[in-house]
Write an enzyme that holds these catalytic residues in place. Structure first.
Site, PDB file in Angstrom:
ATOM      1  CE1 TYR A   1      99.138  54.107  51.824  1.00 24.59           C
ATOM      2  CE2 TYR A   1      99.764  55.821  53.396  1.00 24.59           C
ATOM      3  CZ  TYR A   1      98.968  54.729  53.038  1.00 24.59           C
ATOM      4  OH  TYR A   1      98.007  54.276  53.906  1.00 24.59           O
TER       5      TYR A   1
ATOM      6  CG  HIS B   1      89.237  55.809  57.408  1.00 21.46           C
ATOM      7  ND1 HIS B   1      88.908  55.414  56.145  1.00 21.46           N
ATOM      8  CD2 HIS B   1      90.514  55.376  57.613  1.00 21.46           C
ATOM      9  CE1 HIS B   1      89.925  54.770  55.592  1.00 21.46           C
ATOM     10  NE2 HIS B   1      90.911  54.736  56.453  1.00 21.46           N
TER      11      HIS B   1
ATOM     12  CG  ASN C   1      97.814  58.530  59.051  1.00 18.01           C
ATOM     13  OD1 ASN C   1      98.619  58.350  58.163  1.00 18.01           O
ATOM     14  ND2 ASN C   1      97.011  57.568  59.466  1.00 18.01           N
TER      15      ASN C   1
ATOM     16  CE1 TYR D   1     107.009  47.048 106.098  1.00 21.56           C
ATOM     17  CE2 TYR D   1     106.479  45.859 104.068  1.00 21.56           C
ATOM     18  CZ  TYR D   1     107.253  46.002 105.206  1.00 21.56           C
ATOM     19  OH  TYR D   1     108.270  45.119 105.447  1.00 21.56           O
TER      20      TYR D   1
ATOM     21  NE  ARG E   1     107.578  50.797 108.995  1.00 20.74           N
ATOM     22  CZ  ARG E   1     108.071  49.556 108.961  1.00 20.74           C
ATOM     23  NH1 ARG E   1     109.332  49.349 108.602  1.00 20.74           N
ATOM     24  NH2 ARG E   1     107.304  48.535 109.259  1.00 20.74           N
TER      25      ARG E   1
ATOM     26  CG  PHE F   1     100.909  56.048  61.566  1.00 21.91           C
ATOM     27  CD1 PHE F   1     100.977  54.750  62.030  1.00 21.91           C
ATOM     28  CD2 PHE F   1     101.243  56.282  60.233  1.00 21.91           C
ATOM     29  CE1 PHE F   1     101.356  53.704  61.221  1.00 21.91           C
ATOM     30  CE2 PHE F   1     101.619  55.237  59.406  1.00 21.91           C
ATOM     31  CZ  PHE F   1     101.677  53.949  59.887  1.00 21.91           C
TER      32      PHE F   1
ATOM     33  CD  GLU G   1      96.519  50.035  58.903  1.00 25.63           C
ATOM     34  OE1 GLU G   1      95.669  49.858  59.794  1.00 25.63           O
ATOM     35  OE2 GLU G   1      96.385  50.870  57.986  1.00 25.63           O
TER      36      GLU G   1
END
Length: 506
Positions: A58, A88, A200, A282, A285, A331, A415
Site C-alpha cells: 500500500y 494533496h 501522513n 466561589y 474561594r 496516523f 476513510e
C-alpha cells in the site's frame, strides 16, 4: 541556563521542555549519526522489498485511499509520490504562524529519524536546512481532517522540497524554486513511499498543540498572579489556600495552586488584616480547585503530546528487522483530538472564573467604589471592560464545543471515521487569544482595586508587579479611553516575564 547552540535530531526523545528550549535559543538542528543510520537501513530495506516481491504494498506500489487497489509500475513509483504531494496540497484559509510551521518541520524530521518510514537521508536534511535558515513553507490553517494524518497542510509544507509551492523568506513570499536556486539546492526526487511518509502524520496537530501549551502555561501563571491580586483587591481570606485543606483532597494541581498563592501573598498587609466577612464567593474561594484542575488537565495533555511527538505516525510503517511493511492506522488523530478538546474546555475555565472575579470587584462591595472609580455616575470607570471580558468568555464557551464529536466520511468511504483533531488543535489558539484579553482586564481591575486599599501594602512580589505595571498603565481617576489601556496592558503581558518559580519559599 546556557544557550543550546546545536541539537541532534534523532539522538533521543523530544519533550515539551526541549522543544520550548530549541525555539527560545534559536538552536541549529542537525541529523544525528544514529538517525542517519536508521533512515538508511529502512530505505535500503524498502528498495529491496519493492524489487524482490510482486505483492502489492500500500502506498508504495498502489494508489492511495480508495485507490489502494490500483497497481503502479516500478518506473512510475517516483512520479506517484510527486503527484501525491501536488494533489494533496489543499490546505486553505490563513497562513499558519511561522513558529508552528518550524515546529512541523522539527517534529516531522524527528519522526522520520526513527527509521520506520522509508525516506532518504537527504530529504530529512533538507527539512532541517529549511528550519535552520528560517525558510517557511506557505501552509494554511484549514483542510486537515486529522485522519490519514494532516494530509493537506503537510502536503503544502513539503511542496517546496520538490521545487513547488511558495515560502516566506526574509519577510517576502516567493516561489520555492527561487529559494532552492538561491541556496544552490536541487529539488528532492522522491523515492517510493516517500511522499506518503511526508504527508501522513500528525505533525500539524502536534505542532499546534505544543504552541498552545507554551502559551497556555504562561497564561496559567498570569491567572494565578492576577487571581492573587484580585483576592487582595477584594480583601479576600487566605484560609481557603491553607495546606491542610488541600491535603484532605490531594489533587496535585490543587495543592500546587494553593502553595503558589501562599507564596504570592507572603508578607501582605492586606491579607493579614482582620476580616469582617466569614467567606468569599466561589471565584475567589475555589481558585485552588479550579486553577488546579486546569493544571492537571494540561499535564495530561502534555503527557499525550510526549507520546505523540516520539511516535511514528505515517503509513504504511516499515519494519526492516521483521521483514514487514504494515498498513495500519497510526496516523489517526483521535488521541490528540480528545486531548485538545479536553484542554480547550479546561483552559476556557481560567477565563470563566477570572471574569467572575472582575465582576465581583466592580459591584461596590467591601469598601470599593462601584465600578472601581470615584464619582461613579459621572464616570463609568471599569463598567465596560467587564462587558468585553464577558463577551470573549462567551465566545470561548462556543470554541470549547468538542471538535472530536464530529466526523465526515472522506476518500470515497475508505476513510469513514476521522478525528477532526486539526480543528481541535487550531481552535485552542482562538481560546488562548481570548484568554489574553481576559487576563489583561483582570490585571487592570485588580491593580485598580489594590490602589484603593492604600496605604496598606500587598506582598513584596505583588508590589513589584504593581510598580512595573503602573509604569505602563496609570491609576484611573476619571474616565479614559479604556481600549487604549487594555492595549497597553496586553503589551505589558507580552513583554513582562512572569516567572512564579522565582517566588521565595513559604
Amino acid at each position: 541556563m546556557e544557550k543550546l547552540e546545536v541539537y541532534a535530531i534523532g539522538s533521543g526523545r523530544l519533550t515539551y521542555d526541549i522543544v520550548e528550549r530549541l525555539l527560545r535559543d534559536k538552536t541549529r538542528l542537525i541529523l544525528s549519526e544514529e538517525g542517519k543510520a536508521r533512515i538508511e537501513k529502512c530505505r535500503e530495506y524498502l528498495d529491496f522489498k519493492t524489487d524482490s516481491t510482486n505483492e502489492p504494498i500500500y502506498g508504495v506500489t498502489t494508489g492511495f485511499g480508495s485507490l489502494c487497489s490500483k497497481h503502479i509500475s516500478r518506473d512510475e513509483l517516483s512520479t506517484l509520490q510527486e503527484n501525491l504531494v501536488k494533489s494533496h496540497s489543499c490546505s486553505i484559509g490563513t497562513p499558519v504562524d511561522p513558529l508552528i510551521v518550524k515546529l512541523m518541520l522539527l517534529l516531522k524530521a524527528h519522526a522520520l529519524s526513527m527509521g520506520f518510514s522509508g525516506t532518504q537521508v537527504k530529504t530529512v536534511e533538507r527539512m532541517l536546512d529549511f528550519y535552520n535558515n528560517d525558510i517557511i513553507p506557505v501552509v494554511y490553517d484549514r483542510g486537515s481532517l486529522g485522519a490519514s494524518g494532516d494530509l493537506a497542510p503537510l502536503a503544502n509544507l513539503f511542496l517546496p522540497l520538490i521545487g513547488e509551492g511558495e515560502v516566506f523568506y526574509e519577510g517576502k513570499r516567493i516561489r520555492s524554486i527561487e529559494i532552492l536556486n538561491r541556496f544552490g539546492w536541487s529539488p528532492i526526487k522522491l523515492q517510493s513511499k516517500e511522499g506518503l511518509a511526508l504527508l501522513n502524520g500528525t505533525q500539524f496537530m502536534s505542532a499546534n498543540g505544543i504552541k498552545a501549551l507554551i502559551d497556555a502555561w504562561h497564561l496559567v501563571n498570569c491567572f494565578d498572579l492576577f487571581g492573587a491580586m484580585s483576592l487582595e483587591a477584594y480583601d479576600g481570606r487566605i484560609e481557603p489556600f491553607y495546606d491542610c485543606l488541600q491535603r484532605v483532597r490531594p489533587h496535585a494541581g490543587q495543592i500546587e495552586t494553593a502553595a503558589v498563592f501562599r507564596k504570592l501573598l507572603k508578607g501582605s498587609e492586606i491579607i493579614r488584616r482582620e476580616k469582617t466577612h466569614v467567606q468569599d464567593p466561589y471565584s475567589f474561594r475555589c481558585i485552588p480547585q479550579v486553577h488546579g484542575a486546569v493544571k492537571d488537565a494540561m499535564h495530561y495533555v502534555t503527557n499525550i503530546l510526549h507520546v505523540e511527538i516520539n511516535s511514528v505516525t505515517d503509513n504504511p510503517t516499515v519494519f526492516p528487522d521483521e521483514d514487514m511493511v504494515i498498513s495500519g492506522g497510526n496516523f489517526h488523530g483521535e488521541p490528540l483530538a480528545l486531548a485538545f478538546d479536553y484542554m480547550g474546555v479546561a483552559i476556557h475555565e481560567l477565563g470563566n472564573i477570572s471574569e467572575r472575579r472582575v465582576a465581583q470587584l466592580i459591584l461596590g462591595n467591601r469598601g470599593l467604589p462601584e465600578f472601581l472609580v470615584a464619582h461613579a455616575g459621572l464616570n463609568s470607570g471599569f463598567m465596560i471592560p467587564q462587558y468585553a471580558a464577558a463577551s470573549v468568555v462567551s465566545q470561548n464557551k462556543m470554541y470549547s464545543w468538542p471538535a472530536s464529536c464530529d466526523s465526515i466520511v472522506s476518500s470515497n468511504g475508505q476513510e469513514d471515521l476521522v478525528s477532526m483533531g486539526a480543528n481541535a488543535a487550531t481552535k485552542l489558539h482562538k481560546i488562548i487569544d481570548n484568554l489574553k484579553y481576559i487576563a489583561a482586564i483582570e490585571l487592570m481591575n485588580a491593580a485598580q482595586g489594590i490602589d484603593f486599599r492604600r496605604p496598606l501594602k500587598s506582598s513584596p512580589y505583588i508590589e513589584m508587579i504593581m510598580r512595573e505595571f503602573r509604569k505602563e498603565v496609570p491609576f484611573v481617576d476619571e474616565d479614559v479611553v479604556m481600549a487604549d489601556y487594555i492595549a497597553k496592558t496586553m503589551n505589558f503581558l507580552e513583554h513582562f516575564d512572569i516567572n512564579l518559580e522565582e517566588l521565595e519559599p513559604e
